[in-house]
Design an enzyme around this catalytic site. Structure first.
Site, PDB file in Angstrom:
ATOM      1  N   THR A 269       0.817  -1.217   0.000  1.00 37.01           N
ATOM      2  CA  THR A 269       0.000   0.000   0.000  1.00 37.01           C
ATOM      3  C   THR A 269       0.852   1.269   0.000  1.00 37.01           C
ATOM      4  O   THR A 269       1.978   1.258   0.528  1.00 37.01           O
ATOM      5  CB  THR A 269      -0.902   0.003   1.258  1.00 37.01           C
ATOM      6  OG1 THR A 269      -1.498   1.286   1.427  1.00 37.01           O
ATOM      7  CG2 THR A 269      -0.110  -0.297   2.528  1.00 37.01           C
ATOM      8  N   ASP A 270       0.282   2.341  -0.513  1.00 36.79           N
ATOM      9  CA  ASP A 270       0.998   3.631  -0.469  1.00 36.79           C
ATOM     10  C   ASP A 270       1.120   4.151   0.967  1.00 36.79           C
ATOM     11  O   ASP A 270       1.897   5.067   1.238  1.00 36.79           O
ATOM     12  CB  ASP A 270       0.327   4.676  -1.367  1.00 36.79           C
ATOM     13  CG  ASP A 270      -1.122   4.984  -1.023  1.00 36.79           C
ATOM     14  OD1 ASP A 270      -1.647   4.433  -0.036  1.00 36.79           O
ATOM     15  OD2 ASP A 270      -1.742   5.791  -1.762  1.00 36.79           O
ATOM     16  N   GLU A 271       0.369   3.552   1.902  1.00 39.68           N
ATOM     17  CA  GLU A 271       0.421   4.039   3.287  1.00 39.68           C
ATOM     18  C   GLU A 271       1.752   3.740   3.962  1.00 39.68           C
ATOM     19  O   GLU A 271       2.048   4.310   5.009  1.00 39.68           O
ATOM     20  CB  GLU A 271      -0.739   3.458   4.101  1.00 39.68           C
ATOM     21  CG  GLU A 271      -2.082   3.849   3.508  1.00 39.68           C
ATOM     22  CD  GLU A 271      -3.238   3.797   4.485  1.00 39.68           C
ATOM     23  OE1 GLU A 271      -3.005   3.667   5.688  1.00 39.68           O
ATOM     24  OE2 GLU A 271      -4.385   3.901   4.016  1.00 39.68           O
TER      25      GLU A 271
ATOM     26  N   TYR B 246      -1.952  -0.223  11.074  1.00 39.62           N
ATOM     27  CA  TYR B 246      -2.161  -0.900   9.780  1.00 39.62           C
ATOM     28  C   TYR B 246      -0.947  -0.702   8.872  1.00 39.62           C
ATOM     29  O   TYR B 246      -0.372  -1.660   8.348  1.00 39.62           O
ATOM     30  CB  TYR B 246      -3.428  -0.367   9.085  1.00 39.62           C
ATOM     31  CG  TYR B 246      -3.437  -0.667   7.605  1.00 39.62           C
ATOM     32  CD1 TYR B 246      -3.582  -1.971   7.149  1.00 39.62           C
ATOM     33  CD2 TYR B 246      -3.257   0.347   6.661  1.00 39.62           C
ATOM     34  CE1 TYR B 246      -3.552  -2.263   5.779  1.00 39.62           C
ATOM     35  CE2 TYR B 246      -3.231   0.072   5.307  1.00 39.62           C
ATOM     36  CZ  TYR B 246      -3.382  -1.235   4.871  1.00 39.62           C
ATOM     37  OH  TYR B 246      -3.337  -1.512   3.525  1.00 39.62           O
TER      38      TYR B 246
ATOM     39  N   LYS C 295       1.840  -3.403   7.438  1.00 39.56           N
ATOM     40  CA  LYS C 295       2.083  -3.631   6.001  1.00 39.56           C
ATOM     41  C   LYS C 295       3.564  -3.390   5.674  1.00 39.56           C
ATOM     42  O   LYS C 295       4.162  -4.134   4.894  1.00 39.56           O
ATOM     43  CB  LYS C 295       1.189  -2.712   5.146  1.00 39.56           C
ATOM     44  CG  LYS C 295      -0.274  -3.085   5.130  1.00 39.56           C
ATOM     45  CD  LYS C 295      -0.558  -4.478   4.585  1.00 39.56           C
ATOM     46  CE  LYS C 295      -0.497  -4.570   3.083  1.00 39.56           C
ATOM     47  NZ  LYS C 295      -0.921  -5.921   2.603  1.00 39.56           N
TER      48      LYS C 295
END
Ligand code: DAU
Length: 350
Positions: free
Chosen positions: A122-124, A147, A151
């Site tokens: 994810t870009d997060e 989260y 990841k």
């Protein structure tokens, strides 16, 4: 090739399964899913009768089940994850188990049997991105929610297995994805289905946070390409280049549905809320020739229209699954009460 797709009953995983069976007539899919709250067997209804498709239920952190499945396939694509930031703030441990230990279990099997593993990330993992900057793959990983940290942990484990044991891994870092069959906890499916029921739309804080919005089939196409052509050990950003403040997305939804803006309620913010994500996708676009097939307007319209046309899919979750109601109450009950929307906790949880 035969592909083991983990998290196959989820939103992006099931779109990927449909794509592989549609676009690659010689391929087979072994779908694997723990069927937690967000894994929905109905998401795989369309492909269930296909002789090239088979389903097994289980957890990616369960080595005894995972190992023979990995042995019997040519590659693994891992969509299995806890994915919702708000839930990670309520229950961080579940995120470490699925997103770190689960990934490690898959890596161990991939190492044992010499298989490629694509980790859907994810870009997060980049954290909050300054205005004017677009994250590139070599930027530092600075996750800020449980989260995103989990990841990032899963990704770093992939990197370690690649460097230490020469495991063939590739990573995709996707932006916010929308489309059919997304569990109605995320902004877009939650707000569309709330609006259809004339319930308040709980915007966190000022609603000026920015996200980049991609259609699920465009995301699945990018993952498919990286699986087949991505360079081992590399990460690829997958962004639409369609950054929008949340309030613009919300207005787009209301406009499409013909519902009034008075449904919007500003509620207390998500703790540690990242203001902005933005990706440079030059690498996947230039190296592999990927680009999204849809504009932002098409993406949002196609998404909203699907929920309008398929109330049976989301009503089964919102009205008949207690786990949805419990979560809604926990996440939004006090927020809506604080905001004084008049909807109240129980009224909004229907
Ligand atoms: O960027 C990719 C990520 O996008 C994925 O890795 C995550 O799995 C996915 O959940 C999503 O994360 P976000 O936190 O950006 O998505 P979410 O739909 O939860 O929220 C989008 C924006 O809308 C965010 O700024 C928070 C805001 N929001 C969300 C909800 C659910 C609200 O204002 N109110 C809400 O009720």
């Amino acid at each position: 090739m035969r592909i083991l797709v983990t998290g196959a009953a989820g939103f992006i995983g099931s779109a990927f399964v449909r794509r592989v069976l549609r676009e690659h007539p010689a391929d087979e899919v072994v779908a694997y899913d723990a069927l937690t709250y967000a894994g929905n067997p109905a998401n795989l209804d369309e492909v269930r009768g296909d002789p090239r498709f088979r389903f097994a239920q289980g957890d990616i952190a369960d080595a005894a089940t995972v190992d023979p499945l990995v042995a019997g396939c040519d590659a693994v694509v891992n969509f299995a994850a806890e994915t919702h930031v708000d839930r990670s703030l309520l229950d961080p441990e579940a995120f470490a188990r699925a997103n770190v230990v689960g990934v490690m279990t898959l890596l161990q099997a991939a190492r044992q049997h010499g298989k490629r593993l694509l980790q859907v990330s994810t870009d997060e993992v980049y954290g909050d991105v300054e205005p004017g900057h677009a994250s590139v793959e070599l930027d530092p990983l600075l996750p800020r929610s449980p989260y995103a940290a989990a990841k990032a942990g899963g990704e770093l484990m992939c990197r370690a297995y690649h460097v230490s044991y020469d495991v063939d891994v590739v990573i995709t870092r996707g932006c916010n994805t929308i489309g059919p069959r997304q569990y109605p906890e995320k902004l877009v499916p939650l707000f569309v289905t709330n609006a259809l029921q004339d319930l308040p739309l709980p915007v966190y804080g000022d609603g000026r946070q920015e996200r980049d919005w991609l259609f699920v089939d465009d995301h699945a196409a990018a993952i498919d390409l990286v699986l087949r052509e991505g360079r081992s050990g590399e990460a690829y950003n997958v962004g639409a280049g369609a950054e929008r403040p949340n309030l613009d997305v919300v207005r787009g939804i209301l406009g499409r549905l013909g519902k009034p803006e008075s449904l919007v309620v500003h509620v207390p913010d998500r703790p540690g809320h990242d203001r902005r994500y933005a990706l440079s996708s030059a690498k996947i676009r230039q190296e592999l020739g990927w680009s999204p097939a849809r504009t932002f307007e098409q993406t949002l319209a196609e998404t909203v229209d699907w929920y309008v046309a398929n109330p049976g899919w989301w009503e089964a979750i919102r009205e008949r699954d207690e786990r949805f109601r419990d979560y809604y109450e926990r996440q939004y009950g006090w927020r809506l009460a604080t905001a004084g929307s008049g909807a109240g906790a129980s009224g909004a949880a229907k």
